[in-house]
Design a protein around this motif. Structure first.
Motif, PDB file in Angstrom:
ATOM      1  N   GLU A 168       1.248   6.736  -6.910  1.00 13.78           N
ATOM      2  CA  GLU A 168       0.144   7.636  -7.252  1.00 13.78           C
ATOM      3  C   GLU A 168       0.544   9.090  -7.034  1.00 13.78           C
ATOM      4  O   GLU A 168       0.179   9.968  -7.816  1.00 13.78           O
ATOM      5  CB  GLU A 168      -1.118   7.290  -6.446  1.00 13.78           C
ATOM      6  N   GLY A 169       1.316   9.372  -5.982  1.00 14.06           N
ATOM      7  CA  GLY A 169       1.798  10.726  -5.726  1.00 14.06           C
ATOM      8  C   GLY A 169       2.721  11.211  -6.844  1.00 14.06           C
ATOM      9  O   GLY A 169       2.635  12.361  -7.290  1.00 14.06           O
ATOM     10  N   GLN A 170       3.608  10.314  -7.312  1.00 16.39           N
ATOM     11  CA  GLN A 170       4.508  10.679  -8.403  1.00 16.39           C
ATOM     12  C   GLN A 170       3.731  10.927  -9.691  1.00 16.39           C
ATOM     13  O   GLN A 170       4.045  11.857 -10.441  1.00 16.39           O
ATOM     14  CB  GLN A 170       5.549   9.579  -8.616  1.00 16.39           C
ATOM     15  N   LYS A 171       2.710  10.105  -9.957  1.00 12.24           N
ATOM     16  CA  LYS A 171       1.879  10.302 -11.152  1.00 12.24           C
ATOM     17  C   LYS A 171       1.177  11.658 -11.081  1.00 12.24           C
ATOM     18  O   LYS A 171       1.106  12.403 -12.068  1.00 12.24           O
ATOM     19  CB  LYS A 171       0.845   9.193 -11.281  1.00 12.24           C
ATOM     20  N   ALA A 172       0.666  12.004  -9.901  1.00 10.96           N
ATOM     21  CA  ALA A 172      -0.049  13.273  -9.739  1.00 10.96           C
ATOM     22  C   ALA A 172       0.902  14.448  -9.960  1.00 10.96           C
ATOM     23  O   ALA A 172       0.510  15.456 -10.568  1.00 10.96           O
ATOM     24  CB  ALA A 172      -0.673  13.335  -8.342  1.00 10.96           C
ATOM     25  N   GLN A 173       2.150  14.325  -9.516  1.00  9.38           N
ATOM     26  CA  GLN A 173       3.126  15.390  -9.712  1.00  9.38           C
ATOM     27  C   GLN A 173       3.416  15.581 -11.207  1.00  9.38           C
ATOM     28  O   GLN A 173       3.514  16.697 -11.690  1.00  9.38           O
ATOM     29  CB  GLN A 173       4.440  15.062  -8.997  1.00  9.38           C
TER      30      GLN A 173
ATOM     31  N   GLU B 173       0.811  -1.218   0.000  1.00  8.21           N
ATOM     32  CA  GLU B 173       0.000   0.000   0.000  1.00  8.21           C
ATOM     33  C   GLU B 173       0.843   1.266   0.000  1.00  8.21           C
ATOM     34  O   GLU B 173       0.538   2.222  -0.721  1.00  8.21           O
ATOM     35  CB  GLU B 173      -0.956   0.002   1.193  1.00  8.21           C
ATOM     36  N   ALA B 174       1.925   1.276   0.770  1.00  6.92           N
ATOM     37  CA  ALA B 174       2.796   2.460   0.818  1.00  6.92           C
ATOM     38  C   ALA B 174       3.442   2.701  -0.544  1.00  6.92           C
ATOM     39  O   ALA B 174       3.567   3.849  -0.989  1.00  6.92           O
ATOM     40  CB  ALA B 174       3.857   2.289   1.901  1.00  6.92           C
ATOM     41  N   LEU B 175       3.841   1.634  -1.218  1.00  7.32           N
ATOM     42  CA  LEU B 175       4.444   1.781  -2.545  1.00  7.32           C
ATOM     43  C   LEU B 175       3.441   2.339  -3.545  1.00  7.32           C
ATOM     44  O   LEU B 175       3.769   3.215  -4.354  1.00  7.32           O
ATOM     45  CB  LEU B 175       4.979   0.430  -3.036  1.00  7.32           C
ATOM     46  N   TRP B 176       2.209   1.839  -3.502  1.00  8.51           N
ATOM     47  CA  TRP B 176       1.177   2.340  -4.410  1.00  8.51           C
ATOM     48  C   TRP B 176       0.868   3.808  -4.143  1.00  8.51           C
ATOM     49  O   TRP B 176       0.668   4.593  -5.065  1.00  8.51           O
ATOM     50  CB  TRP B 176      -0.096   1.496  -4.320  1.00  8.51           C
ATOM     51  N   ALA B 177       0.829   4.177  -2.877  1.00  5.16           N
ATOM     52  CA  ALA B 177       0.561   5.577  -2.530  1.00  5.16           C
ATOM     53  C   ALA B 177       1.674   6.474  -3.075  1.00  5.16           C
ATOM     54  O   ALA B 177       1.410   7.557  -3.622  1.00  5.16           O
ATOM     55  CB  ALA B 177       0.435   5.728  -1.022  1.00  5.16           C
TER      56      ALA B 177
END
Length: 125
Positions: free
Chosen positions: A114-119, A107-111
């Motif tokens: 997703e944060g990098q994709k949003a950036q 879960e931490a890796l996916w979060a």
């Protein structure tokens, strides 16, 4: 078949289709680049051919244009069918994966992902 200066066939038919003798390069790959308007010297360099090989390929394509073009169209159709098959198969596989919950240890890796994709999206906008 076209003959090289030493009397050997310069273009041969293999299980992969019409191929430049002594190479794994088929005429359909050469035609892809010709249709994309690559110059013969660049095609020669891309496939690591010598002048005699690229000249034999171009000569064969020119003198057997109708036959080679018909085979090329079949190759394009087959490529499209294969691409469509894998697109469909991957779409189903990815949808199946997306429907499964994340493993707790991931879960931490996916979060983070997703944060990098949003950036990246916000930087492009």
């Amino acid at each position: 078949m076209d003959m090289a200066s030493n009397g050997q066939a310069a273009i041969t038919r293999t299980e992969r289709g019409l191929t430049i003798a002594g190479t794994r390069t088929n005429l359909y790959d050469v035609m892809d680049l010709l249709k994309a308007q690559y110059p013969p010297k660049l095609i020669r360099d891309k496939f690591n051919l010598d002048d005699a090989q690229i000249n034999a390929a171009l000569s064969y394509i020119e003198s057997n244009h109708t036959q080679v073009e018909a085979e090329y169209q079949e190759v394009l159709q087959t490529r499209e069918e294969i691409r469509q098959y894998w697109d469909d198969r991957n779409r189903e596989h990815l949808a199946d994966l997306a429907s499964k919950p994340c493993k707790p240890d991931q879960e931490a890796l996916w979060a983070k992902l997703e944060g990098q994709k949003a950036q990246r999206v916000s930087v492009k906008a």
